[in-house]
Motif scaffolding. Structure first.
Motif, short mmCIF file in Angstrom:
data_model
loop_
_atom_site.label_atom_id
_atom_site.label_comp_id
_atom_site.label_asym_id
_atom_site.label_seq_id
_atom_site.Cartn_x
_atom_site.Cartn_y
_atom_site.Cartn_z
N MET A 175 -9.17 24.62 30.95
CA MET A 175 -9.64 25.70 30.08
C MET A 175 -9.88 26.94 30.94
SD MET A 175 -10.63 26.95 27.16
CE MET A 175 -10.85 25.55 26.08
N ASN A 176 -9.37 28.07 30.51
CA ASN A 176 -9.50 29.33 31.25
C ASN A 176 -10.18 30.39 30.38
OD1 ASN A 176 -7.94 28.38 33.54
ND2 ASN A 176 -6.13 28.61 32.25
N GLN A 177 -11.22 31.01 30.96
CA GLN A 177 -11.92 32.12 30.33
C GLN A 177 -12.25 33.17 31.38
OE1 GLN A 177 -14.67 29.49 27.32
NE2 GLN A 177 -15.22 31.65 27.58
N GLN A 178 -12.29 34.44 30.95
CA GLN A 178 -12.68 35.50 31.87
C GLN A 178 -14.16 35.36 32.19
OE1 GLN A 178 -11.11 39.25 30.64
NE2 GLN A 178 -12.24 40.43 32.18
N LYS A 179 -14.52 35.57 33.46
CA LYS A 179 -15.88 35.28 33.90
C LYS A 179 -16.89 36.25 33.31
CE LYS A 179 -18.58 34.26 38.04
NZ LYS A 179 -18.57 34.18 39.52
N PHE A 235 -9.22 33.41 25.75
CA PHE A 235 -9.26 32.04 26.26
C PHE A 235 -7.84 31.47 26.26
CE2 PHE A 235 -9.41 31.54 21.71
CZ PHE A 235 -8.64 30.41 21.46
N SER A 236 -7.63 30.47 27.11
CA SER A 236 -6.36 29.73 27.13
C SER A 236 -6.65 28.31 27.63
CB SER A 236 -5.33 30.42 28.03
OG SER A 236 -5.76 30.45 29.37
N PHE A 237 -5.83 27.33 27.19
CA PHE A 237 -6.04 25.94 27.59
C PHE A 237 -4.69 25.27 27.79
CE2 PHE A 237 -6.04 26.15 22.99
CZ PHE A 237 -5.17 25.15 22.62
N GLU A 256 -2.64 27.33 15.34
CA GLU A 256 -2.72 25.94 15.80
C GLU A 256 -1.65 25.59 16.83
OE1 GLU A 256 -3.22 21.44 13.91
OE2 GLU A 256 -3.12 23.21 12.62
N ASP A 257 -0.50 26.19 16.79
CA ASP A 257 0.56 25.86 17.75
C ASP A 257 0.47 26.70 19.03
OD1 ASP A 257 1.12 28.21 16.46
OD2 ASP A 257 3.28 27.85 16.33
N MET A 258 -0.58 27.50 19.18
CA MET A 258 -0.75 28.34 20.36
C MET A 258 -1.78 27.74 21.31
SD MET A 258 -0.83 32.08 18.49
CE MET A 258 -1.13 32.93 20.05
N LYS A 259 -1.60 28.02 22.62
CA LYS A 259 -2.52 27.56 23.63
C LYS A 259 -3.39 28.69 24.18
CE LYS A 259 0.30 23.70 25.27
NZ LYS A 259 0.92 23.07 26.48
N ASN A 260 -3.45 29.81 23.47
CA ASN A 260 -4.31 30.92 23.89
C ASN A 260 -4.71 31.72 22.66
OD1 ASN A 260 -2.28 33.24 23.53
ND2 ASN A 260 -1.20 31.85 24.89
N GLY A 261 -5.74 32.53 22.81
CA GLY A 261 -6.23 33.35 21.71
C GLY A 261 -7.47 34.12 22.17
N SER A 262 -8.27 34.58 21.22
CA SER A 262 -9.49 35.33 21.55
C SER A 262 -10.47 35.26 20.40
CB SER A 262 -9.16 36.79 21.88
OG SER A 262 -8.63 37.46 20.74
#
Length: 271
Positions: free
Chosen positions: A41-45, A59-61, A109-115
């Motif tokens: 899982m990736n998020q900006q700090k 975010f992205s996963f 739902e088919d995406m691995k990133n968003g906001s």
């Protein structure tokens, strides 16, 4: 085969059975070790935004490529700390009361990133935000993971610009001169002399205009007062002239009287 030869073979077979792990024997065939599910899982700090504005927390996963088909993907957000309250859930639908009508999830739902978009920011919105993903995979079954550090959101004060009120031309000229003074005052002494000339040039037209208007007003008042005095004196002069004419007419009549008549009148008066 004698007993002395059979005994070493049995001991060797027993040793091999002890060395093999019990879980590796399943129904007459060697079992493969169980695979592990990898995720991230990736998020900006850190992020910051002004009060009253809006912000998007990206975010992205990712997960194991051999997971097979994936279904029932859910996105959730926690607030304040890792085990904090949920402020948003896709299924079942949930929005925290403090963020009512202010949250929008930009994700499919088919995406691995968003906001996650937060609008009309308030001071109390400060804190950490943690994204959580939940899904059912074909190979690994149900899986759930969440960002550890999250995103720290800081709310700044909105900048306010004052609206200037109406000003006259003289005050505008003075303000412009003051601005030039402040701007040029930071430079050398030669620039300061040029600035002084600019101030005089700006102030001189305004002063000349005021003096001209004042002189015109004084002249008009003087002319008006002089006209009133002339009108007041004109009837007096006319009446004085009429009086002089009357005296002149009386004198002329007395001169035209016969002297003899005057002598007769005086004799009769003596008798």
């Amino acid at each position: 085969m004698g007993l002395p030869l059979l005994l070493p073979l049995l001991l060797l077979l027993l040793l091999l059975l002890l060395l093999l792990p019990p879980a590796s024997l399943q129904g007459d065939h060697w079992a493969q070790p169980k695979a592990l599910f990898h995720f991230g899982m990736n998020q900006q700090k850190q992020l910051s935004a002004p009060e009253g504005g809006s912000i998007r927390i990206p975010f992205s996963f990712d997960y194991s490529q051999d997971s097979g088909s994936v279904s029932n993907v859910k996105i959730s957000w926690r607030w304040k700390h890792f085990h904090g309250d949920f402020i948003y859930k896709t299924t079942p639908r949930l929005i925290h009361k403090n963020f009512k009508n202010r949250l929008l999830l930009n994700w499919e739902e088919d995406m691995k990133n968003g906001s996650l978009q937060i609008s009309n920011l308030r001071r109390e919105d400060e804190g950490s935000y943690f994204c959580q993903v939940e899904m059912i995979t074909e190979k690994y079954g149900e899986q759930k993971w969440q960002s550890i550090q999250g995103t720290e959101l800081t709310i700044t004060h909105a900048a306010k610009t004052a609206t200037p009120g109406p000003t006259t031309s003289a005050s505008t000229a003075a303000t412009t001169a003051a601005d030039l003074w402040d701007l040029e005052g930071k430079r050398s002494s030669g620039s300061w002399l040029l600035n002084k000339e600019a101030v005089v040039r700006l102030a001189l037209p305004s002063a000349v205009l005021k003096i001209a208007i004042l002189g015109l007003m004084v002249f008009l008042r003087w002319k008006r007062s002089k006209g009133l005095q002339t009108k007041a004196r004109t009837p007096a002069r006319g009446s004085f002239q009429n009086l002089e004419e009357k005296y002149e007419n009386i004198g002329n009549k007395e001169q035209q009287t016969d002297p003899k008549e005057c002598h007769k009148r005086s004799s009769s008066d003596l008798a």
